[in-house]
Design a protein around this motif. Structure first.
Motif, PDB file in Angstrom:
ATOM      1  N   SER A 167       0.869  -1.177   0.000  1.00 18.84           N
ATOM      2  CA  SER A 167       0.000   0.000   0.000  1.00 18.84           C
ATOM      3  C   SER A 167       0.904   1.224   0.000  1.00 18.84           C
ATOM      4  N   THR A 200       0.032  -4.524  -5.126  1.00 17.87           N
ATOM      5  CA  THR A 200      -0.058  -5.972  -5.290  1.00 17.87           C
ATOM      6  C   THR A 200      -0.060  -6.587  -3.888  1.00 17.87           C
ATOM      7  N   SER A 202      -1.280  -8.742  -1.859  1.00 18.84           N
ATOM      8  CA  SER A 202      -2.318  -9.643  -1.350  1.00 18.84           C
ATOM      9  C   SER A 202      -2.529 -10.850  -2.264  1.00 18.84           C
ATOM     10  N   ASN A 218      -5.558  -3.264  -7.303  1.00 19.48           N
ATOM     11  CA  ASN A 218      -4.625  -4.294  -6.880  1.00 19.48           C
ATOM     12  C   ASN A 218      -4.445  -5.175  -8.103  1.00 19.48           C
TER      13      ASN A 218
END
Length: 299
Positions: A167, A200, A202, A218
């Motif tokens: 994040s 990205t 996750s 994302n």
């Protein structure tokens, strides 16, 4: 001694984040963005071919080059040869600094067990030169998609987007669709002074247009499937359309997943990892998932 409006303004100035010194790259009309290679050189090669067919002017990787898959060093020359613009994920930070773990952000013992197996395998098979290169990558990047600001004072303006790993706040923060509100995303855009951002980490892709019109994505990962029963993986294309409108779309990428599975078994990686590659369903790293994302999977 200040009136209410002046006091509010003073507090806002005091709490305001400093301007991000990250240089803005571009402008570009179309870019490819992906994350989580996870040593999957088969998917990386397939993605680069797709990006060329799409006419992408620049290609960005949001980090986590190793982990999960086999022979991580195979990806390095592919990235260099194709001028892929990378940034650091938690894997790059840990490998370059000699950490004992991936700093993935897991809290459950089972998640951490498989993360430890993955990280140790990767750390043992990355050369000192590769690790040193990872350590020199930037932690974030900014890009301008669309016309250069000031190029035509009466024409459409470009869109400045932030690229980060987990994040804008933290490298190993998980941003899941069901657990991240519009208000939180709007605030992050305000704090970062950007018109959207791409992340990205996750492993699960999602896209959202905020009430303000800003875009957040994302982009998922190309190293393993998106826990949806498909062996394909995900990436994103961001482009400037007619009248300067920003278009961000998630793409599906098929690759030779059976060849990847054979190489994983040859390297004696956990069979749980191989099963995910062959079925499209996650068998590990599940405990971190929010209830909605967990319920969408098989396990």
């Amino acid at each position: 001694r200040l009136d209410e409006d002046a006091r509010h303004a003073a507090v806002s100035r005091f709490l305001a984040r400093p301007l991000d010194p990250t240089p803005v790259e571009g402008p570009f009309r179309k870019v490819a963005v992906f994350g989580g290679v996870y040593s999957n050189h088969f998917a990386l090669t397939a993605l680069l071919a797709e990006a060329r067919r799409e006419g992408c002017e620049a290609i960005y990787c949001l980090g986590d080059l190793g982990g999960f898959g086999p022979n991580p060093e195979k990806c390095w020359p592919i990235l260099l040869r194709n001028d892929v613009r990378c940034l650091q994920g938690n894997y790059e930070q840990s490998l370059a600094s000699g950490r004992e773990d991936c700093n993935c952000g897991y809290t459950d013992p089972r998640d951490n067990h498989f993360a430890t197996l993955s990280y140790r395998y990767t750390a043992e098979r990355c050369s000192p030169e590769f690790k040193a290169w990872m350590g020199k990558l930037p932690e974030r990047r900014r890009i301008l998609v669309g016309p250069q600001v000031g190029e035509d004072p009466y024409g459409p303006r470009g869109h400045e987007l932030l690229l980060a790993h987990g994040s804008p706040r933290k490298t190993n923060e998980f941003l899941f669709d069901s657990a991240t509100s519009d208000a939180a995303l709007e605030r992050l855009c305000d704090q970062e002074r950007c018109e959207g951002f791409l992340v990205t980490h996750s492993g699960l892709p999602w896209s959202r247009t905020l009430p303000s019109g800003r875009q957040v994505l994302n982009v998922g990962v190309i190293g393993r499937p998106a826990n949806d029963g498909s062996t394909s993986v995900r990436w994103a294309v961001v482009s400037s359309e007619e009248a300067g409108a920003l278009r961000a779309r998630l793409q599906i990428l098929a690759y030779d997943h059976e060849a990847l599975a054979r190489e994983m078994r040859a390297e004696r990686l956990p069979e749980e990892f191989v099963k995910t590659t062959l079925t499209g369903w996650w068998t590990t790293c599940l405990e971190i998932l929010p209830a909605k994302e967990r319920a969408a999977g098989r396990f």
